[in-house]
Write an enzyme that holds these catalytic residues in place. Structure first.
Site, PDB file in Angstrom:
ATOM      1  N   GLU A  18       0.846  -1.196   0.000  1.00  0.00           N
ATOM      2  CA  GLU A  18       0.000   0.000   0.000  1.00  0.00           C
ATOM      3  C   GLU A  18       0.883   1.249   0.000  1.00  0.00           C
ATOM      4  O   GLU A  18       1.926   1.255   0.643  1.00  0.00           O
ATOM      5  CB  GLU A  18      -0.870  -0.033   1.274  1.00  0.00           C
ATOM      6  CG  GLU A  18      -1.864   1.088   1.396  1.00  0.00           C
ATOM      7  CD  GLU A  18      -2.773   0.928   2.636  1.00  0.00           C
ATOM      8  OE1 GLU A  18      -3.258  -0.189   2.907  1.00  0.00           O
ATOM      9  OE2 GLU A  18      -2.958   1.929   3.338  1.00  0.00           O
ATOM     10  N   ASP A  34       0.324   5.356   0.669  1.00  0.00           N
ATOM     11  CA  ASP A  34      -0.745   6.206   1.210  1.00  0.00           C
ATOM     12  C   ASP A  34      -0.474   7.688   1.205  1.00  0.00           C
ATOM     13  O   ASP A  34       0.629   8.112   1.566  1.00  0.00           O
ATOM     14  CB  ASP A  34      -0.911   5.933   2.726  1.00  0.00           C
ATOM     15  CG  ASP A  34      -1.472   4.606   3.024  1.00  0.00           C
ATOM     16  OD1 ASP A  34      -2.427   4.217   2.373  1.00  0.00           O
ATOM     17  OD2 ASP A  34      -0.924   3.959   3.939  1.00  0.00           O
ATOM     18  N   GLU A  43      -2.848  10.365   3.479  1.00  0.00           N
ATOM     19  CA  GLU A  43      -4.057  10.537   4.295  1.00  0.00           C
ATOM     20  C   GLU A  43      -4.068  11.980   4.770  1.00  0.00           C
ATOM     21  O   GLU A  43      -3.020  12.526   5.122  1.00  0.00           O
ATOM     22  CB  GLU A  43      -4.042   9.606   5.521  1.00  0.00           C
ATOM     23  CG  GLU A  43      -4.245   8.157   5.161  1.00  0.00           C
ATOM     24  CD  GLU A  43      -4.407   7.254   6.383  1.00  0.00           C
ATOM     25  OE1 GLU A  43      -4.472   7.766   7.534  1.00  0.00           O
ATOM     26  OE2 GLU A  43      -4.458   6.043   6.189  1.00  0.00           O
TER      27      GLU A  43
END
Ligand SMILES: *[C@@H]1O[C@H](CO)[C@@H](O)[C@H](O)[C@H]1NC(C)=O
Ligand SMILES: *[C@@H]1O[C@H](CO)[C@@H](O)[C@H](O)[C@H]1NC(C)=O
Ligand SMILES: *[C@@H]1O[C@H](CO)[C@@H](O)[C@H](O)[C@H]1NC(C)=O
Length: 283
Positions: free
Chosen positions: A100, A102, A104
């Site tokens: 993953e 990311d 955020e």
């Protein structure tokens, strides 16, 4: 004007204004969670995701699955009070030991800054967080967020400025790096009242709901995978390991020096031992 003429005129206007950038959400993405809180407009070129209650947000996922590529979109984060909300933009594989990459965006009280959080997971192992204060107001307009994934490096860009790079040291130093699990691109908005804002001290004010994040254009310049075994042939196109230019490195140093507020490599809390990659150049 009839309906059709009106939409043709709108499209022409959008083209003149340069609003049509990149791919279309309607063609590229599916709503995979609470589709009623997700809507497209401008002929699919724009999208909004709404967080309606503590258990009802929204998520989209790319239709295409890929190994390596560059994914960009323009996002305007929740205006005003966004405490307790998290907007995400990431790529992820499906299943166990997942990979993953990311972005955020942790919301805040009105007037207080968002936190821009980045992380990377390889073979299920994450704990590689870096956080930044944006050097602009991410709620006042659309800003370009890019994830670039090549066999050599993962890089996170904001408005074309690299803010972080994570180099592939798998073969030389045994640092896990995503190379084999196909990923989808995702974006979502959800409530994370227990931790998102000031460590959970500030909860969401549900009288202000819905909290809405808006998007314009989705660019997936990716090496697409087909079928269970992920047949892909274009990885070479992303194999250029030239890395960042001198100018880009300079900009990244500027961001990291002035706007980085957390670096897992510098975290000595508890029994944390920084990974070997923390002693190696990342670009
Ligand atoms: C969500 O809100 C409902 C209604 O206010 C409340 O009962 C519930 O405990 C909340 N759930 C969480 C996870 O905070
Ligand atoms: C967003 O940034 C990426 C990386 O710099 C760039 O390739 C892309 O063209 C930009 N997109 C827009 C819409 O400006
Ligand atoms: C919210 O604002 C406070 C006060 O300025 C700051 O300490 C915090 O890091 C900001 N971000 C989040 C996600 O809490």
């Amino acid at each position: 004007m009839g309906k059709l003429e009106a939409s043709v005129a709108m499209l022409a206007l959008a083209l003149v204004l340069g609003l049509v950038s990149g791919g279309n959400f309607y063609d590229e993405c599916d709503a995979t969670w609470e589709p009623q809180n997700c809507w497209t407009y401008d002929g699919g070129n724009s999208l909004s995701l709404a967080l309606v209650s503590n258990s009802s947000g929204s998520m989209i996922r790319s239709k295409r699955q890929f190994i390596y590529g560059t994914v960009s979109t323009m996002i305007q984060l929740v205006k005003g009070d966004s405490a307790g909300t998290v907007t995400t933009y990431y790529t992820s594989s499906v299943g166990d030991d997942h990979d993953e990459i990311d972005f955020e965006f942790l919301g805040n009280e009105t007037g207080q800054p968002y936190t821009l959080h980045t992380n990377v997971y390889a073979a299920g192992v994450g704990d590689k967080e870096m956080q930044f204060r944006p050097w602009f107001d991410p709620t006042d307009g659309y800003h370009n967020y890019t994830i670039s994934w090549t066999p050599c490096t993962i890089a996170w860009y904001v408005d074309g400025t690299p803010i972080r790079a994570f180099r592939n040291y798998e073969h030389t130093h045994g640092v896990a790096f995503p190379t084999s699990r196909p990923m989808y691109a995702y974006s979502s908005i959800w409530a994370a009242e227990d931790w998102a804002t000031q460590g959970g001290r500030v909860r969401a004010d549900w009288t202000r709901a819905p909290f809405v994040a808006s998007y314009r254009g989705i660019d997936l310049d990716v090496c697409e995978c087909y079928g269970g075994d992920c047949v892909y042939t274009c990885a070479g196109a992303f194999g250029g390991c030239g890395g960042l230019t001198g100018e880009q490195r300079g900009k990244m140093r500027w961001v990291q020096h002035n706007y980085r507020i957390y670096d897992y490599c510098a975290d000595r809390e508890g029994s944390k031992v920084p990974g070997i990659e923390c002693t190696l150049p990342q670009y």
